[in-house]
Enzyme design. Structure first.
Site, PDB file in Angstrom:
ATOM      1  N   HIS A   1     -17.622  27.852 -24.593  1.00  0.00           N
ATOM      2  CA  HIS A   1     -17.657  28.978 -23.659  1.00  0.00           C
ATOM      3  C   HIS A   1     -18.123  30.213 -24.398  1.00  0.00           C
ATOM      4  O   HIS A   1     -17.791  30.392 -25.571  1.00  0.00           O
ATOM      5  CB  HIS A   1     -16.261  29.217 -23.064  1.00  0.00           C
TER       6      HIS A   1
ATOM      7  N   ASP B   1     -14.526  23.396 -16.465  1.00  0.00           N
ATOM      8  CA  ASP B   1     -15.313  22.354 -15.805  1.00  0.00           C
ATOM      9  C   ASP B   1     -15.022  20.952 -16.307  1.00  0.00           C
ATOM     10  O   ASP B   1     -15.495  19.979 -15.730  1.00  0.00           O
ATOM     11  CB  ASP B   1     -16.811  22.640 -15.999  1.00  0.00           C
TER      12      ASP B   1
END
Ligand code: CMC
Length: 430
Positions: free
Chosen positions: A307, A365
């Site tokens: 991320h 996700d």
């Protein structure tokens, strides 16, 4: 915001004093807004890795610690105790609602769930195999052609109505995109159901038989919506702000946000993560994929890992992992090979030097795809569900921007590396 210190920037033979602003928590910022005027130089920051593009009081992320707060409230507490609609109210208004406020908001959202009847013709114009995100970009943008009474961005009441319309109608649009793709009739919203149950009903019921939505699945859906509701200045929120900075109407801005979210590095990652888990298929093939992810000459990346901001476990991924187990239990699935692959992949990656050194952890996700697949959604719907939930974040960010008196059109500059001026050459001389 407070301004107490200043930074010195040495540039060519001069030194410039730049104010430093501090927020309530998190890194302070060096204000370079006057730098070009005084020095004739721009700052250069591709991908905005060191640039705060605005001030905001909606969402705070501490990527090192793995903390996500909405209006100060930790995401784990909201996922555990709140509902999606209450979280929407919080994001939009800054405070949790009291009973009357919650009721008024819920009624307002419920009353706006239907689409203008003529809008279903848009759906019929798409091919059956159209990606739901393609439909969403088109239909959400088209809302501007139907709701003229909520496109004046300078009128706070119109902004409020547009915001509520968007939050209320996007589940209907997403469900219709899904129904259209499988050739089933559209299901009208049901105002006696809560937000998540209504959405599941619109997706999975058919007119020929009664469908009772499982409260456990509805709660899981609601949690997934909460976990995706906002994430400060991510690519799609920044896109919405940039589109809105020119004065574009809110429906057009949300369509821009949906377009940005579609990409595999952003909202498309949940679809890509599940496809990757399916491709790996069994636990014994994990080392091969870990090696590919580490190979500089291979473009493959572990989808659902890493991320831009989190350099720690994404707090949303933890809740997602627990929700995943709840959903599988509710549906009586005791053994899911894809979940086995996911958990083993996570275990191996978290102990691998490459992932440890680069601080690559599972993101939101990684597990969401497994839950959504188990609930019955095809992978093509995953990003559409993300867009549904994120609409409130976009709307809140957009409203905050419009209300900011210092707001100006977003207009980045560039480092030009093309030809200097040259004369036009006629075609026979080239
Ligand atoms: N697998 C393998 N290596 C990775 C991965 C990954 N998933 N993510 C980053 N790296 C490596 C990358 O190769 C780079 O290595 P090096 O420094 O040797 O060149 C280093 O880690 C830093 O990566 P980056 O691409 O410079 O980092 P970024 O902040 O630009 O990208 C990211 C962040 C999310 C785009 C990236 O981690 C990624 O592509 N992840 C997979 C896609 C994904 O899961 N996206 C969902 C993000 S969360 C949902 C959302 O907020 O939209």
């Amino acid at each position: 915001m407070s301004t107490e210190k200043s930074a010195k920037l040495g540039s060519l033979d001069k030194e410039y004093d730049l104010p430093i602003h501090s927020g309530t928590v998190g890194p302070s910022v060096v204000d370079v807004s006057a730098l070009y005027g005084t020095s004739g130089q721009f700052t250069y920051d591709p991908g905005f890795t060191s640039t705060a593009s605005c001030k905001s009081s909606i969402t705070y992320i501490d990527g090192e610690q793995g903390i996500l707060l909405h209006r100060g409230y930790p995401i784990e507490q909201l996922a555990e105790h709140s509902t999606f609609l209450e979280t929407c109210y919080l994001l939009l208004n800054g405070e949790l609602p009291n009973t009357d406020e919650a009721q008024e908001f819920e009624n307002a959202i419920t009353q706006h769930t239907m689409l203008h009847e003529q809008m279903d013709r848009f759906f019929h114009g798409f091919r059956r195999d159209a990606h739901p995100m393609a439909i969403m970009v088109g239909v959400v943008g088209a809302l501007s052609a139907f709701y003229h009474d909520s496109t004046d961005i300078n009128d706070p009441e119109q902004r409020k109505i547009a915001s509520r319309r968007l939050i209320a109608k996007i589940p209907t649009i997403a469900a219709m995109a899904y129904k259209y793709s499988i050739g089933q009739p559209f299901v009208y919203p049901r105002n006696d159901l809560d937000f998540a149950s209504n959405f599941l009903h619109m997706c999975f019921s058919v007119p020929c038989e009664e469908m009772k939505v499982s409260p456990t699945l509805a709660r899981a859906m609601d949690k997934i919506f909460i976990l995706h509701a906002d994430h400060e200045q991510n690519a799609s929120a920044a896109t919405v702000r940039l589109a809105g900075s020119s004065g574009a109407n809110p429906f057009a801005c949300m369509a821009a946000g949906i377009a940005c979210l579609w990409g595999p590095a952003h909202g498309g990652a949940n679809e890509a993560a599940l496809e990757m888990l399916n491709e790996i298929g069994s636990v014994d093939r994990i080392p091969e994929y870990i090696n590919r992810a580490k190979d500089k000459n291979d473009e493959f990346r572990l989808m659902g890992f890493g991320h831009r901001v989190y350099k720690n476990y994404d707090p949303r991924a933890r809740v997602m992992q627990a929700t995943c187990h709840e959903v599988l239990k509710e549906l009586g699935i005791t053994d899911d090979p894809i979940l086995d692959v996911a958990m083993e992949l996570e275990r191996i990656a978290l102990n691998d030097d490459y992932f440890v050194e680069k601080k690559l952890y599972p993101n939101v996700d990684f597990y969401s795809g497994i839950i959504l697949k188990t609930m019955g959604f095809p992978t093509s719907m995953f990003t559409a569900l993300f867009a549904l939930a994120r609409t409130v974040g976009w709307v809140a960010q957009w409203n905050e921007m419009i209300e900011d008196p210092s707001q100006r059109i977003g207009r980045p500059r560039q480092l030009y590396i093309g030809h200097p001026a040259r004369d036009y050459t006629p075609i026979n001389k080239r």
